[in-house]
Design an enzyme around this catalytic site. Sequence first.
Site, PDB file in Angstrom:
ATOM      1  N   GLU A 371      28.964  -5.975  28.599  1.00  0.00           N
ATOM      2  CA  GLU A 371      29.436  -5.482  30.046  1.00  0.00           C
ATOM      3  C   GLU A 371      30.300  -4.238  30.104  1.00  0.00           C
ATOM      4  O   GLU A 371      30.992  -4.094  30.607  1.00  0.00           O
ATOM      5  CB  GLU A 371      29.914  -6.586  30.949  1.00  0.00           C
ATOM      6  N   ASP A 375      37.681  -1.111  25.546  1.00  0.00           N
ATOM      7  CA  ASP A 375      37.888   0.286  25.258  1.00  0.00           C
ATOM      8  C   ASP A 375      37.364   1.114  26.607  1.00  0.00           C
ATOM      9  O   ASP A 375      37.677   2.031  26.944  1.00  0.00           O
ATOM     10  CB  ASP A 375      37.416   0.809  23.994  1.00  0.00           C
TER      11      ASP A 375
HETATM   12  P1  TGC Z   1      28.085   9.327  33.407  1.00  0.00           P
HETATM   13  O1  TGC Z   1      27.544  10.809  33.118  1.00  0.00           O
HETATM   14  O2  TGC Z   1      29.485   9.166  33.655  1.00  0.00           O
HETATM   15  O3  TGC Z   1      27.324   8.532  34.510  1.00  0.00           O
HETATM   16  C1  TGC Z   1      25.946   8.877  34.570  1.00  0.00           C
HETATM   17  C2  TGC Z   1      25.332   8.307  36.274  1.00  0.00           C
HETATM   18  O4  TGC Z   1      25.717   6.982  36.299  1.00  0.00           O
HETATM   19  C3  TGC Z   1      26.600   7.053  37.366  1.00  0.00           C
HETATM   20  N1  TGC Z   1      27.571   5.916  37.155  1.00  0.00           N
HETATM   21  C4  TGC Z   1      27.718   4.910  37.706  1.00  0.00           C
HETATM   22  N2  TGC Z   1      26.774   4.502  38.788  1.00  0.00           N
HETATM   23  C5  TGC Z   1      26.859   3.063  39.339  1.00  0.00           C
HETATM   24  N3  TGC Z   1      27.677   2.314  38.764  1.00  0.00           N
HETATM   25  C6  TGC Z   1      28.642   2.505  37.675  1.00  0.00           C
HETATM   26  N4  TGC Z   1      29.591   1.839  37.137  1.00  0.00           N
HETATM   27  C7  TGC Z   1      28.515   3.951  37.216  1.00  0.00           C
HETATM   28  N5  TGC Z   1      29.329   4.695  36.152  1.00  0.00           N
HETATM   29  C8  TGC Z   1      28.654   5.752  36.334  1.00  0.00           C
HETATM   30  C9  TGC Z   1      27.324   8.493  37.277  1.00  0.00           C
HETATM   31  O5  TGC Z   1      27.946   8.625  38.633  1.00  0.00           O
HETATM   32  C10 TGC Z   1      26.358   9.190  36.996  1.00  0.00           C
HETATM   33  O6  TGC Z   1      25.448   9.443  38.142  1.00  0.00           O
HETATM   34  P2  TGC Z   1      24.541  10.868  38.286  1.00  0.00           P
HETATM   35  O7  TGC Z   1      23.804  10.745  39.585  1.00  0.00           O
HETATM   36  O8  TGC Z   1      25.545  11.764  38.332  1.00  0.00           O
HETATM   37  O9  TGC Z   1      23.784  10.987  37.401  1.00  0.00           O
HETATM   38  O10 TGC Z   1      27.611   8.553  32.082  1.00  0.00           O
HETATM   39  P3  TGC Z   1      27.977   8.394  30.901  1.00  0.00           P
HETATM   40  O11 TGC Z   1      26.878   8.544  29.733  1.00  0.00           O
HETATM   41  O12 TGC Z   1      28.984   9.345  30.447  1.00  0.00           O
HETATM   42  O13 TGC Z   1      28.471   6.962  30.265  1.00  0.00           O
HETATM   43  C11 TGC Z   1      29.681   6.302  31.013  1.00  0.00           C
HETATM   44  C12 TGC Z   1      30.046   5.046  30.731  1.00  0.00           C
HETATM   45  C13 TGC Z   1      30.552   5.298  29.156  1.00  0.00           C
HETATM   46  C14 TGC Z   1      31.038   4.416  31.473  1.00  0.00           C
HETATM   47  C15 TGC Z   1      28.735   4.183  30.915  1.00  0.00           C
HETATM   48  O14 TGC Z   1      27.761   4.648  30.179  1.00  0.00           O
HETATM   49  C16 TGC Z   1      29.113   2.579  30.332  1.00  0.00           C
HETATM   50  O15 TGC Z   1      29.510   2.122  31.255  1.00  0.00           O
HETATM   51  N6  TGC Z   1      29.014   2.356  29.242  1.00  0.00           N
HETATM   52  C17 TGC Z   1      29.152   0.814  28.789  1.00  0.00           C
HETATM   53  C18 TGC Z   1      27.726   0.189  28.261  1.00  0.00           C
HETATM   54  C19 TGC Z   1      27.482  -1.267  29.098  1.00  0.00           C
HETATM   55  O16 TGC Z   1      28.496  -1.565  29.987  1.00  0.00           O
HETATM   56  N7  TGC Z   1      26.676  -1.834  28.618  1.00  0.00           N
HETATM   57  C20 TGC Z   1      26.357  -3.139  29.062  1.00  0.00           C
HETATM   58  C21 TGC Z   1      24.819  -3.648  28.688  1.00  0.00           C
HETATM   59  S1  TGC Z   1      24.478  -4.942  29.656  1.00  0.00           S
HETATM   60  C22 TGC Z   1      25.268  -6.378  29.089  1.00  0.00           C
HETATM   61  O17 TGC Z   1      26.274  -6.202  28.337  1.00  0.00           O
HETATM   62  C23 TGC Z   1      25.023  -7.736  29.744  1.00  0.00           C
HETATM   63  S2  TGC Z   1      25.880  -8.886  28.930  1.00  0.00           S
HETATM   64  C24 TGC Z   1      25.323  -9.768  30.130  1.00  0.00           C
HETATM   65  C25 TGC Z   1      26.054 -11.507  29.861  1.00  0.00           C
HETATM   66  O18 TGC Z   1      25.434 -12.227  28.987  1.00  0.00           O
HETATM   67  O19 TGC Z   1      26.795 -11.809  30.689  1.00  0.00           O
HETATM   68  P1  FAD Z   2      29.501   0.415  20.135  1.00  0.00           P
HETATM   69  O1  FAD Z   2      29.152   0.937  21.395  1.00  0.00           O
HETATM   70  O2  FAD Z   2      29.069   0.396  18.838  1.00  0.00           O
HETATM   71  O3  FAD Z   2      31.034  -0.061  19.871  1.00  0.00           O
HETATM   72  C1  FAD Z   2      31.689  -0.139  18.814  1.00  0.00           C
HETATM   73  C2  FAD Z   2      33.280   0.082  18.948  1.00  0.00           C
HETATM   74  O4  FAD Z   2      33.526   1.575  19.204  1.00  0.00           O
HETATM   75  C3  FAD Z   2      33.888  -0.717  20.120  1.00  0.00           C
HETATM   76  O5  FAD Z   2      35.094  -0.990  19.696  1.00  0.00           O
HETATM   77  C4  FAD Z   2      33.900   0.445  21.329  1.00  0.00           C
HETATM   78  O6  FAD Z   2      34.966   0.105  22.240  1.00  0.00           O
HETATM   79  C5  FAD Z   2      34.028   1.559  20.300  1.00  0.00           C
HETATM   80  N1  FAD Z   2      33.724   2.857  21.077  1.00  0.00           N
HETATM   81  C6  FAD Z   2      32.667   3.236  21.496  1.00  0.00           C
HETATM   82  N2  FAD Z   2      32.487   4.428  22.227  1.00  0.00           N
HETATM   83  C7  FAD Z   2      33.731   4.861  22.124  1.00  0.00           C
HETATM   84  C8  FAD Z   2      34.552   5.899  22.655  1.00  0.00           C
HETATM   85  N3  FAD Z   2      33.725   6.907  23.330  1.00  0.00           N
HETATM   86  N4  FAD Z   2      35.626   5.993  22.373  1.00  0.00           N
HETATM   87  C9  FAD Z   2      36.700   5.177  21.794  1.00  0.00           C
HETATM   88  N5  FAD Z   2      35.852   4.180  21.262  1.00  0.00           N
HETATM   89  C10 FAD Z   2      34.764   3.830  21.367  1.00  0.00           C
HETATM   90  N6  FAD Z   2      23.278  -5.634  26.496  1.00  0.00           N
HETATM   91  C11 FAD Z   2      22.273  -5.633  27.169  1.00  0.00           C
HETATM   92  O7  FAD Z   2      21.599  -4.562  27.519  1.00  0.00           O
HETATM   93  N7  FAD Z   2      21.829  -6.760  27.943  1.00  0.00           N
HETATM   94  C12 FAD Z   2      22.475  -8.075  27.533  1.00  0.00           C
HETATM   95  O8  FAD Z   2      21.679  -9.186  28.236  1.00  0.00           O
HETATM   96  C13 FAD Z   2      23.330  -8.029  26.666  1.00  0.00           C
HETATM   97  N8  FAD Z   2      24.110  -9.262  26.066  1.00  0.00           N
HETATM   98  C14 FAD Z   2      24.838  -9.381  25.318  1.00  0.00           C
HETATM   99  C15 FAD Z   2      25.421 -10.638  24.708  1.00  0.00           C
HETATM  100  C16 FAD Z   2      26.323 -10.696  23.675  1.00  0.00           C
HETATM  101  C17 FAD Z   2      26.515 -11.979  23.022  1.00  0.00           C
HETATM  102  C18 FAD Z   2      26.777  -9.378  23.010  1.00  0.00           C
HETATM  103  C19 FAD Z   2      27.693  -9.561  22.032  1.00  0.00           C
HETATM  104  C20 FAD Z   2      26.367  -8.172  23.603  1.00  0.00           C
HETATM  105  C21 FAD Z   2      25.298  -8.194  24.793  1.00  0.00           C
HETATM  106  N9  FAD Z   2      24.832  -6.913  25.146  1.00  0.00           N
HETATM  107  C22 FAD Z   2      23.874  -6.836  26.128  1.00  0.00           C
HETATM  108  C23 FAD Z   2      25.281  -5.731  24.429  1.00  0.00           C
HETATM  109  C24 FAD Z   2      26.814  -5.278  25.075  1.00  0.00           C
HETATM  110  O9  FAD Z   2      26.933  -4.742  26.222  1.00  0.00           O
HETATM  111  C25 FAD Z   2      27.260  -4.255  23.708  1.00  0.00           C
HETATM  112  O10 FAD Z   2      27.314  -4.930  22.819  1.00  0.00           O
HETATM  113  C26 FAD Z   2      28.526  -3.394  24.422  1.00  0.00           C
HETATM  114  O11 FAD Z   2      27.955  -2.588  25.409  1.00  0.00           O
HETATM  115  C27 FAD Z   2      28.810  -2.601  23.036  1.00  0.00           C
HETATM  116  O12 FAD Z   2      27.911  -1.872  22.377  1.00  0.00           O
HETATM  117  P2  FAD Z   2      27.834  -2.027  20.691  1.00  0.00           P
HETATM  118  O13 FAD Z   2      27.809  -3.471  20.410  1.00  0.00           O
HETATM  119  O14 FAD Z   2      26.703  -1.352  20.256  1.00  0.00           O
HETATM  120  O15 FAD Z   2      29.179  -1.317  20.333  1.00  0.00           O
END
Ligand code: TGC
Ligand code: FAD
Length: 392
Positions: A371, A375
């Site tokens: 999520e 960082d």
């Molecule tokens: P960026 O250019 O900043 O934004 C792209 C578009 O998105 C909008 N936006 C948001 N909208 C809603 N909520 C937010 N939190 C938003 N943050 C940004 C933004 O306004 C823009 O809109 P538009 O209309 O201008 O296009 O995007 P970027 O490519 O620079 O990336 C920004 C960044 C790094 C913050 C974002 O990509 C990010 O949050 N990365 C982290 C990825 C992440 O959280 N992955 C999670 C995967 S799911 C998961 O982990 C489930 S685990 C579940 C479990 O088991 O509990």
């Molecule tokens: P990376 O993005 O490769 O990051 C590696 C390291 O680099 C991290 O320390 C990060 O902070 C750092 N880093 C990356 N970019 C930068 C930057 N610009 N500047 C400085 N440091 C940086 N995803 C889903 O879509 N759905 C799910 O249901 C889901 N469930 C998950 C369940 C588990 C148990 C786990 C472990 C992960 C799950 N995820 C899911 C994925 C999760 O959201 C990603 O692991 C997470 O977003 C980080 O991506 P990555 O593992 O590829 O790490």
Amino acid sequence: MKPDLFEAPDYYNLDELLTEEHKLVRDAARSWVKREVSPIIEDYAQRAAFPEQIIGGLAEIGAFGPYIPEEYGGAGLDQISYGLIMQEIERGDSGVRSTASVQSSLVMYPIWKYGTEEQRKKYLPKLASGEYMGCFGLTEPNHGSNPGGMETKFKDMGDHYLLNGAKLWISNAPFAQVAVVWAKNEEGRIHGLIVERGMEGFSTPETHNKWSLRASATGELIFDNVKVPKENLLPGKSGLGAPLGCLDSARFGIAWGAIGAAMDCYDTALRYAKERVQFDKPIAATQLQQKKLAEMITEITKAQLLAWRLGVLREQGKATSAQISMAKRNNVDMAIKIAREARQVLGGMGITGEYSIMRHMMNLESVITYEGTHDIHLLITGMDITGHAAFK
Ligand code: TGC
Ligand code: FAD
């Protein structure tokens, strides 16, 4: 595992900020966790198995779609109730909370917010009851923190879409009936698609050998020329903001959930410190252990206040994504530090499955990464206060 004697800390009388409904919802979830999760969770975590028998109970306590309107089978509760349910579930285990977070905020939420009325009626009641379990595919092998670079794509074939690509690290994937999958169309625009188990070319291999979140099933989503019906596209929102909007809701739940894990570690360590005698006195009477315990309750109290205020803002529709990031980052970091300190209070016993602390500690290593990593959330705060995005 020891009997669950958990008593929730409330050092600043925060219960006074809650309504009667909040307390009822929270207490129902708390009793259910004591009854149905605590007695079995250590065994499932040790065996790296998801306890499927708790799905019905999770649905009954409102953990699947707490804030989704009742007309779609949700519990129709407010944001603080949602947070409190997540807190209580994660008090039991972060993996169980993960299952509920994904179902509610990453599967039901996008169908509710971005779906058609037909999609809402078709999927939401079944997801709310646990008849269907869902997963959310955003992360890919080459794109974790930077989901905007995703390679999974779909092509318009006239009467259907053709989906190709792969998602990694997907919670609930191995058993989910439906997947909300984010993919790019031919113009490179991100859209959400509902993919169902059984569609030809769609497979969900399980990810094994995790040291963390062992009671949650994690897997891949593989799409090899999957024909997705056109009516399965979520039409209400496209672009990266669509999946990120779902993450706002899930991250909010995690900010509360982490408090639950921290409370359990603190409560366990406090009880142990009062009972464990060394050098003829309880270790709770030593300054070093008191420092650990006093700092834990201080940090838990601060995190509770942060989460409560965020809940109020979110309920009013005023919480920003950056505020949610701050709470997710702070509260998970707080919890993981408390787990590490609490483990030490128990000495050697702290590493065993007799107590929940080591399991929480290992689980939180995932929670601090998924999520949005620790960082990335710092960079989101940095961007919010300076106006400069330092990701790129
Ligand atoms: P960026 O250019 O900043 O934004 C792209 C578009 O998105 C909008 N936006 C948001 N909208 C809603 N909520 C937010 N939190 C938003 N943050 C940004 C933004 O306004 C823009 O809109 P538009 O209309 O201008 O296009 O995007 P970027 O490519 O620079 O990336 C920004 C960044 C790094 C913050 C974002 O990509 C990010 O949050 N990365 C982290 C990825 C992440 O959280 N992955 C999670 C995967 S799911 C998961 O982990 C489930 S685990 C579940 C479990 O088991 O509990
Ligand atoms: P990376 O993005 O490769 O990051 C590696 C390291 O680099 C991290 O320390 C990060 O902070 C750092 N880093 C990356 N970019 C930068 C930057 N610009 N500047 C400085 N440091 C940086 N995803 C889903 O879509 N759905 C799910 O249901 C889901 N469930 C998950 C369940 C588990 C148990 C786990 C472990 C992960 C799950 N995820 C899911 C994925 C999760 O959201 C990603 O692991 C997470 O977003 C980080 O991506 P990555 O593992 O590829 O790490």
